[in-house]
Design a protein around this motif. Structure first.
Motif, PDB file in Angstrom:
ATOM      1  N   LEU A 154       0.866  -1.183   0.000  1.00 28.83           N
ATOM      2  CA  LEU A 154       0.000   0.000   0.000  1.00 28.83           C
ATOM      3  C   LEU A 154       0.901   1.231   0.000  1.00 28.83           C
ATOM      4  O   LEU A 154       1.808   1.340   0.828  1.00 28.83           O
ATOM      5  CB  LEU A 154      -0.876  -0.001   1.268  1.00 28.83           C
ATOM      6  N   ALA A 155       0.650   2.140  -0.948  1.00 28.28           N
ATOM      7  CA  ALA A 155       1.370   3.418  -0.969  1.00 28.28           C
ATOM      8  C   ALA A 155       0.391   4.514  -0.590  1.00 28.28           C
ATOM      9  O   ALA A 155      -0.699   4.600  -1.158  1.00 28.28           O
ATOM     10  CB  ALA A 155       1.941   3.676  -2.359  1.00 28.28           C
ATOM     11  N   VAL A 156       0.756   5.318   0.403  1.00 27.68           N
ATOM     12  CA  VAL A 156      -0.116   6.411   0.856  1.00 27.68           C
ATOM     13  C   VAL A 156       0.512   7.732   0.425  1.00 27.68           C
ATOM     14  O   VAL A 156       1.625   8.059   0.836  1.00 27.68           O
ATOM     15  CB  VAL A 156      -0.313   6.363   2.381  1.00 27.68           C
ATOM     16  N   VAL A 157      -0.212   8.459  -0.427  1.00 25.22           N
ATOM     17  CA  VAL A 157       0.353   9.640  -1.084  1.00 25.22           C
ATOM     18  C   VAL A 157      -0.427  10.896  -0.708  1.00 25.22           C
ATOM     19  O   VAL A 157      -1.551  10.833  -0.198  1.00 25.22           O
ATOM     20  CB  VAL A 157       0.351   9.467  -2.623  1.00 25.22           C
ATOM     21  N   ASP A 203      -5.906   2.497  -7.662  1.00 26.29           N
ATOM     22  CA  ASP A 203      -6.128   3.681  -6.823  1.00 26.29           C
ATOM     23  C   ASP A 203      -7.444   3.489  -6.068  1.00 26.29           C
ATOM     24  O   ASP A 203      -8.513   3.610  -6.645  1.00 26.29           O
ATOM     25  CB  ASP A 203      -6.182   4.941  -7.703  1.00 26.29           C
ATOM     26  N   LEU A 204      -7.358   3.193  -4.774  1.00 30.40           N
ATOM     27  CA  LEU A 204      -8.565   2.979  -3.964  1.00 30.40           C
ATOM     28  C   LEU A 204      -8.798   4.142  -2.988  1.00 30.40           C
ATOM     29  O   LEU A 204      -9.419   3.971  -1.941  1.00 30.40           O
ATOM     30  CB  LEU A 204      -8.450   1.649  -3.198  1.00 30.40           C
ATOM     31  N   SER A 205      -8.287   5.327  -3.383  1.00 26.00           N
ATOM     32  CA  SER A 205      -8.385   6.489  -2.484  1.00 26.00           C
ATOM     33  C   SER A 205      -9.817   6.778  -2.060  1.00 26.00           C
ATOM     34  O   SER A 205     -10.068   7.129  -0.901  1.00 26.00           O
ATOM     35  CB  SER A 205      -7.802   7.725  -3.170  1.00 26.00           C
ATOM     36  N   ALA A 206     -10.742   6.657  -2.999  1.00 25.85           N
ATOM     37  CA  ALA A 206     -12.136   6.992  -2.686  1.00 25.85           C
ATOM     38  C   ALA A 206     -12.780   5.935  -1.796  1.00 25.85           C
ATOM     39  O   ALA A 206     -13.753   6.217  -1.092  1.00 25.85           O
ATOM     40  CB  ALA A 206     -12.933   7.162  -3.975  1.00 25.85           C
ATOM     41  N   ALA A 207     -12.236   4.721  -1.814  1.00 26.43           N
ATOM     42  CA  ALA A 207     -12.835   3.630  -1.045  1.00 26.43           C
ATOM     43  C   ALA A 207     -12.357   3.617   0.405  1.00 26.43           C
ATOM     44  O   ALA A 207     -12.925   2.921   1.244  1.00 26.43           O
ATOM     45  CB  ALA A 207     -12.515   2.295  -1.706  1.00 26.43           C
ATOM     46  N   LEU A 232      -5.286   5.152  11.098  1.00 25.10           N
ATOM     47  CA  LEU A 232      -6.265   4.090  10.854  1.00 25.10           C
ATOM     48  C   LEU A 232      -6.808   4.229   9.443  1.00 25.10           C
ATOM     49  O   LEU A 232      -7.316   5.298   9.091  1.00 25.10           O
ATOM     50  CB  LEU A 232      -7.447   4.203  11.840  1.00 25.10           C
ATOM     51  N   TYR A 233      -6.691   3.177   8.662  1.00 22.92           N
ATOM     52  CA  TYR A 233      -7.256   3.156   7.318  1.00 22.92           C
ATOM     53  C   TYR A 233      -8.476   2.260   7.355  1.00 22.92           C
ATOM     54  O   TYR A 233      -8.370   1.069   7.665  1.00 22.92           O
ATOM     55  CB  TYR A 233      -6.249   2.614   6.305  1.00 22.92           C
ATOM     56  N   ALA A 234      -9.633   2.831   7.038  1.00 17.27           N
ATOM     57  CA  ALA A 234     -10.889   2.093   7.150  1.00 17.27           C
ATOM     58  C   ALA A 234     -11.689   2.258   5.862  1.00 17.27           C
ATOM     59  O   ALA A 234     -11.492   3.226   5.130  1.00 17.27           O
ATOM     60  CB  ALA A 234     -11.697   2.630   8.334  1.00 17.27           C
ATOM     61  N   PRO A 235     -12.612   1.331   5.603  1.00 20.58           N
ATOM     62  CA  PRO A 235     -13.502   1.534   4.451  1.00 20.58           C
ATOM     63  C   PRO A 235     -14.208   2.879   4.589  1.00 20.58           C
ATOM     64  O   PRO A 235     -14.636   3.243   5.693  1.00 20.58           O
ATOM     65  CB  PRO A 235     -14.506   0.377   4.559  1.00 20.58           C
ATOM     66  N   ALA A 236     -14.332   3.609   3.475  1.00 21.93           N
ATOM     67  CA  ALA A 236     -14.918   4.958   3.526  1.00 21.93           C
ATOM     68  C   ALA A 236     -16.276   4.941   4.234  1.00 21.93           C
ATOM     69  O   ALA A 236     -16.565   5.825   5.046  1.00 21.93           O
ATOM     70  CB  ALA A 236     -15.047   5.520   2.106  1.00 21.93           C
TER      71      ALA A 236
END
Lengths: 363, 124
Positions: free
Chosen positions: A110-113, A138-142, A198-202
């Motif tokens: 996972l790359a966080v930009v 790119d799953l930024s929106a998710a 914390l990275y969670a589903p949108a």
């Protein structure tokens, strides 16, 4: 362009946050005040909505070679469950962006930009897949992202998860449930304090926001905005893309030599960085303090005599240190702590002095 | 919320007149917009100002903002307490957080400023 909203937008508005446009999103700059929120993070805890950040998933047998080619840090040394800070590099040794890379599995990262660079980064990632057996998504929106930062962060998060947080080292992460929501929990941050991202589903991020604020209330947790995020990261001398680093500043000039791993083999920008390391730097990013009551802000000229020798890249009043601090590129030879110079502030100049960084280091 | 006996400018400053001296500060609306104020750059006593001229600067954590003199006259007093406690402008903008006192050279200028009701509508 339409302004995008993070999954937590409604809660910010309800809390009376001042919303500002940032990187295409409507983001909270402050709730009660930058100084209050800054001090809360240094002494108790603060919760940031940073869902605007971008998340790229990189997967496939060629994922490691691909990321080694694109970035300057050594991905081969990254174990599953660990993350590192790195640069997405240009051939000139400067930055497309700076980012975190998480190793999720043997062939999965996972790359966080930065949100402000999302489109540019996505294009860069996609343009460079040729020759590598890799998929980039790119799953930024998710995904939403929350940052829980401060000395009480562990005590607060413990209320909501069964994960063994004490075993989670700095720059490690686990995939676990927090208040019943499946998250990536990493011991990382952009404030100079202990804390978690914390990275969670949108869809679940607004609920998670409320749950963490609720669990944190007895510990003095407050919501904190982008204003405090900026003053906190600057006190900790962490670079901000667009201010302190960009596509013209090399990783070495920025003092980020520790993420440049020459021995790992070839990568984009390596030749330029190797040449620069051999020939020596002509300028370096330094930290400075104002010697009188004044704030040097981004873009203000730095002068010695009647000659401009640099420009302020970031500057603010540091609420915890209670002094005015900043960063700037200065010519080699003028970078040693104790070196004095002047900052042009409107119609006058104010004295400043180079100081060691970080300005703030937690005790 | 905005004192009835003050006059207001569209730059969010207020003037309270006592005889031929006007006390000048920024409004509660302005201090909220600026956020945490850390420094106030004051003019010097004796300085002559024209209406609309820069009389100083307010530095908040977030940004710097220019102060404009709402009237023409001579600075007779500055609020030196702000040198160490600029946050008083946040805490009591219409009172202890006043910024300068100006001897009015053209008192008729006050007629061009807003009353509390008009200012309230401007920021409402």
């Amino acid at each position: 362009m339409d302004t995008k909203k993070t999954p937590v937008h409604e809660a910010h508005v309800k809390a009376g946050a001042r919303m500002v446009p940032f990187a295409g999103y409507s983001m909270p700059v402050q709730y009660t005040g930058i100084v209050d929120e800054h001090m809360a993070v240094r002494t108790r805890a603060g919760l940031f909505d940073v869902s605007h950040m971008g998340e790229f998933f990189v997967e496939g047998p060629g994922a490691l070679d691909y990321l080694q080619h694109l970035t300057c840090n050594n991905v081969a040394q990254l174990e599953v469950g660990r993350a590192h800070y790195t640069g997405l590099m240009l051939p000139n040794g400067a930055f497309v962006d700076d980012m975190l890379i998480y190793r999720l599995g043997d062939n999965r990262y996972l790359a966080v930009v930065n949100a402000a660079n999302l489109d540019k980064d996505r294009n860069w990632f996609m343009e460079h897949t040729r020759g590598f057996d890799v998929q980039v998504e790119d799953l930024s929106a998710a995904y939403g992202q929350l940052a829980l930062q401060g000395p009480q962060a562990s005590a607060i998060l413990k209320e909501l998860t069964a994960a063994d947080l004490a075993a989670l080292r700095y720059y490690s992460f686990v995939e676990t449930e927090v208040d019943g929501t499946r998250c990536i929990v990493s011991r990382t941050g952009y404030t100079g304090e202990d804390g978690y991202e914390l990275y969670a589903p949108a869809k679940a991020t607004a609920g998670l926001w409320d749950a963490v604020l609720g669990a944190g209330a007895p510990f003095g947790l407050v919501p904190a905005g982008l204003g405090a995020r900026d003053t906190l990261r600057l006190e900790a001398s962490m670079a901000l893309y667009g201010n302190d680093i960009d596509d013209t500043t090399t990783a070495l000039e920025a003092g980020l030599g520790w993420i440049v791993k020459m021995k790992k083999g070839d990568f984009i920008g390596r030749d330029s960085l190797a040449r620069q390391r051999k020939e020596g730097l002509t300028r370096r990013l330094i930290g400075f303090e104002m010697e009188e009551r004044a704030i040097a802000r981004q873009g203000y000229p730095i002068v010695a005599g009647d000659r401009q020798i640099g420009t302020v890249t970031s500057g603010t009043f540091a609420p915890f240190l209670e002094k005015s601090i900043g960063m700037a590129y200065l010519p080699a030879g003028l970078c040693e702590p104790g070196t004095r110079f002047e900052v042009e502030i409107r119609n006058r100049t104010a004295p400043a002095v180079v100081v060691p960084t970080p300005f703030y280091k937690r005790g | 919320m905005f004192p009835e006996n003050y006059k207001y400018t569209k730059d969010h400053e207020w003037v309270a007149v006592d005889g031929d001296v006007g006390t000048v500060g920024i409004t509660d609306y302005a201090q909220k917009e600026l956020g945490d104020i850390v420094f106030v750059e004051l003019p010097e006593v004796g300085q002559e100002l024209k209406s609309g001229e820069t009389l100083g600067n307010i530095e908040s954590v977030k940004a710097v903002s220019e102060l404009f003199s709402p009237v023409t006259g001579t600075v007779v007093q500055i609020n030196t307490a702000l040198e160490d406690q600029a946050e008083m402008v946040n805490q009591d903008p219409h009172g202890a957080g006043w910024i300068v006192k100006i001897r009015l050279a053209q008192p008729e200028e006050l007629g061009e400023l807003m009353d509390a009701a008009a200012y309230g509508r401007l920021v409402g």
